[in-house]
Design an enzyme around this catalytic site. Sequence first.
Site, PDB file in Angstrom:
ATOM      1  N   CYS A   1     -11.446  15.798   1.237  1.00 22.94           N
ATOM      2  CA  CYS A   1      -9.992  15.530   1.267  1.00 22.94           C
ATOM      3  C   CYS A   1      -9.157  16.744   0.916  1.00 22.94           C
ATOM      4  O   CYS A   1      -7.966  16.784   1.217  1.00 22.94           O
ATOM      5  CB  CYS A   1      -9.652  14.398   0.314  1.00 22.94           C
ATOM      6  SG  CYS A   1     -10.465  12.892   0.793  1.00 22.94           S
TER       7      CYS A   1
ATOM      8  N   ASN B   1      -7.232   6.889   6.101  1.00 22.65           N
ATOM      9  CA  ASN B   1      -7.574   8.159   5.441  1.00 22.65           C
ATOM     10  C   ASN B   1      -8.337   9.035   6.436  1.00 22.65           C
ATOM     11  O   ASN B   1      -9.484   8.740   6.764  1.00 22.65           O
ATOM     12  CB  ASN B   1      -8.421   7.853   4.198  1.00 22.65           C
ATOM     13  CG  ASN B   1      -8.889   9.098   3.460  1.00 22.65           C
ATOM     14  OD1 ASN B   1      -8.843  10.205   3.995  1.00 22.65           O
ATOM     15  ND2 ASN B   1      -9.355   8.921   2.241  1.00 22.65           N
TER      16      ASN B   1
ATOM     17  N   HIS C   1      -2.363  14.224   0.336  1.00 25.33           N
ATOM     18  CA  HIS C   1      -3.466  13.685   1.121  1.00 25.33           C
ATOM     19  C   HIS C   1      -3.300  12.176   1.177  1.00 25.33           C
ATOM     20  O   HIS C   1      -2.936  11.542   0.175  1.00 25.33           O
ATOM     21  CB  HIS C   1      -4.796  14.071   0.461  1.00 25.33           C
ATOM     22  CG  HIS C   1      -5.936  13.248   0.964  1.00 25.33           C
ATOM     23  ND1 HIS C   1      -6.203  13.114   2.304  1.00 25.33           N
ATOM     24  CD2 HIS C   1      -6.847  12.483   0.307  1.00 25.33           C
ATOM     25  CE1 HIS C   1      -7.242  12.311   2.443  1.00 25.33           C
ATOM     26  NE2 HIS C   1      -7.647  11.916   1.255  1.00 25.33           N
TER      27      HIS C   1
HETATM   28  N1  ACO Z   1     -11.902  -6.690   2.055  1.00 25.85           N
HETATM   29  C1  ACO Z   1     -11.919  -7.714   1.166  1.00 25.85           C
HETATM   30  N2  ACO Z   1     -12.455  -7.614  -0.050  1.00 25.85           N
HETATM   31  C2  ACO Z   1     -12.970  -6.430  -0.401  1.00 25.85           C
HETATM   32  C3  ACO Z   1     -12.977  -5.315   0.461  1.00 25.85           C
HETATM   33  C4  ACO Z   1     -12.417  -5.497   1.743  1.00 25.85           C
HETATM   34  N3  ACO Z   1     -12.365  -4.513   2.651  1.00 25.85           N
HETATM   35  N4  ACO Z   1     -13.556  -4.285  -0.163  1.00 25.85           N
HETATM   36  C5  ACO Z   1     -13.902  -4.705  -1.388  1.00 25.85           C
HETATM   37  N5  ACO Z   1     -13.553  -5.996  -1.548  1.00 25.85           N
HETATM   38  C6  ACO Z   1     -13.729  -6.869  -2.706  1.00 25.85           C
HETATM   39  C7  ACO Z   1     -14.837  -6.397  -3.605  1.00 25.85           C
HETATM   40  O1  ACO Z   1     -16.072  -6.892  -3.170  1.00 25.85           O
HETATM   41  C8  ACO Z   1     -14.419  -6.967  -4.934  1.00 25.85           C
HETATM   42  O2  ACO Z   1     -14.773  -8.319  -4.991  1.00 25.85           O
HETATM   43  P1  ACO Z   1     -15.281  -8.988  -6.375  1.00 25.85           P
HETATM   44  O3  ACO Z   1     -14.104  -8.860  -7.306  1.00 25.85           O
HETATM   45  O4  ACO Z   1     -15.607 -10.373  -5.967  1.00 25.85           O
HETATM   46  O5  ACO Z   1     -16.453  -8.154  -6.799  1.00 25.85           O
HETATM   47  C9  ACO Z   1     -12.892  -6.887  -4.883  1.00 25.85           C
HETATM   48  O6  ACO Z   1     -12.545  -6.799  -3.497  1.00 25.85           O
HETATM   49  C10 ACO Z   1     -12.336  -5.694  -5.613  1.00 25.85           C
HETATM   50  O7  ACO Z   1     -13.014  -4.517  -5.169  1.00 25.85           O
HETATM   51  P2  ACO Z   1     -12.775  -3.132  -5.816  1.00 25.85           P
HETATM   52  O8  ACO Z   1     -13.633  -2.127  -5.135  1.00 25.85           O
HETATM   53  O9  ACO Z   1     -12.849  -3.257  -7.294  1.00 25.85           O
HETATM   54  O10 ACO Z   1     -11.249  -2.902  -5.367  1.00 25.85           O
HETATM   55  P3  ACO Z   1     -10.220  -1.854  -5.861  1.00 25.85           P
HETATM   56  O11 ACO Z   1      -9.065  -2.558  -6.378  1.00 25.85           O
HETATM   57  O12 ACO Z   1     -10.862  -0.788  -6.695  1.00 25.85           O
HETATM   58  O13 ACO Z   1      -9.779  -1.193  -4.482  1.00 25.85           O
HETATM   59  C11 ACO Z   1     -10.081   0.783  -3.133  1.00 25.85           C
HETATM   60  C12 ACO Z   1     -10.708  -0.497  -3.682  1.00 25.85           C
HETATM   61  C13 ACO Z   1      -8.935   0.421  -2.226  1.00 25.85           C
HETATM   62  C14 ACO Z   1     -11.151   1.498  -2.344  1.00 25.85           C
HETATM   63  C15 ACO Z   1      -9.557   1.655  -4.293  1.00 25.85           C
HETATM   64  O14 ACO Z   1     -10.501   1.707  -5.323  1.00 25.85           O
HETATM   65  C16 ACO Z   1      -9.232   3.073  -3.849  1.00 25.85           C
HETATM   66  O15 ACO Z   1      -8.404   3.336  -2.994  1.00 25.85           O
HETATM   67  N6  ACO Z   1      -9.850   4.076  -4.488  1.00 25.85           N
HETATM   68  C17 ACO Z   1      -9.580   5.483  -4.199  1.00 25.85           C
HETATM   69  C18 ACO Z   1     -10.157   5.904  -2.903  1.00 25.85           C
HETATM   70  C19 ACO Z   1      -9.983   7.397  -2.719  1.00 25.85           C
HETATM   71  O16 ACO Z   1      -8.950   7.950  -3.043  1.00 25.85           O
HETATM   72  N7  ACO Z   1     -10.990   8.061  -2.238  1.00 25.85           N
HETATM   73  C20 ACO Z   1     -10.925   9.514  -2.229  1.00 25.85           C
HETATM   74  C21 ACO Z   1     -10.466  10.059  -0.972  1.00 25.85           C
HETATM   75  S1  ACO Z   1     -11.612   9.906   0.295  1.00 25.85           S
HETATM   76  C22 ACO Z   1     -12.535  11.369   0.384  1.00 25.85           C
HETATM   77  O17 ACO Z   1     -12.514  12.220  -0.462  1.00 25.85           O
HETATM   78  C23 ACO Z   1     -13.451  11.472   1.548  1.00 25.85           C
END
Ligand code: ACO
Length: 338
Positions: free
Chosen positions: A116, A292, A262
Amino acid sequence: MMKYTVIRGTGRYLPPRVVTNDDMTRWMDTSDEWIRQRTGIEQRHWVPAEGGVGSSDLGLAASQIALEEAGWKPEDIDLIIFATLSPDIFFPGPGCLMQHKLGLDATPALDIRQQCTGFLYGLTTADAYIRSNLANRILLVGAEVHSTGLDISTRGRDVAVIFGDGAGAVCVEGIESDEPVGVLASALHANGRYAESLSVELGASRNNPRISKEAIEEGRHYPKMDGKTIFKLAVQKLPEVVGEALAKAELAVEDIDLFIPHQANLRINQFFQQAMKLPEDKVFHNIQRYGNTTAASIPIALDEALEMGVIGSGSTVMFLGLGAGLTWGAVITKLVSE
Ligand code: ACO
């Protein structure tokens, strides 16, 4: 007079296939509401499902637009810098592949893989080359094809819904100027302690064989992400690194006309905006339409912001980002007229 690195032309390319959140529900247990609420994403562009399109192809399309805008022919380029985490093939990198597609046969090509922050590391590298007179005209590309490497079953839903394909390119050139223009300051960081928080393992040279049937069955060729850890680190480190870049440039937050972060998650960028007490219109977002696109997201956003007239000649812009590595950084640049 001092040497400065200025942006001469920009371009972007998004493959025409649009994948909406509702399309995602056909492959996995998810919903438009979940994806919008957590990430802000409404749709993303993906390459054709049958394959055949690599990062170098998307990068080429974006580069051709940037070159035309700069008024450069491919022969005018002294160096190509290509940032991606999704190379067409394991090696050689897409810099060489794209160089050939541009019709060149000796121009140096450098591949970087800072995910990123690839564009931030690439722009800083380009600036270092230019200021040390190693090159004067550089084509810098960020391009990704994520879609062919995602687990689009429910097992991979946390990652699969986030990523989009696309490319952005900029032509940068060294000029002599009495006043500071172009790249004014850069702050880059990495912390390999968090490497496992967002990674793709296979094909791994530490494994012998690098790819086995069992490893594929376990899905170890797909990205794995500890989203919560990355989210928390982003919210903490982005304001810090922005402060560091401002201090280096001897500028204040108010001197920045537009922050182009980003596009990892709309919520991260909204947190950043609130933490920095910035008006909403000072932070650029387009993740809603593209997801992303990793190394491509900042140059795509820059090209769009210029096209929309949000920024133009004389604007001071801050690029910032955090992602896999862990890597994070910020670069300040003052735009000049063509
Ligand atoms: N649809 C529905 N439910 C989902 C999905 C989906 N696509 N994905 C996960 N869930 C569920 C999970 O299974 C979990 O269920 P549970 O509570 O029954 O266990 C629940 O939703 C919560 O999941 P979390 O992973 O805890 O969700 P969170 O609130 O953390 O959101 C997210 C996830 C959006 C990915 C967030 O953590 C995020 O954006 N993180 C940062 C990502 C980022 O910046 N990455 C770096 C850049 S990318 C790079 O460098 C290549």
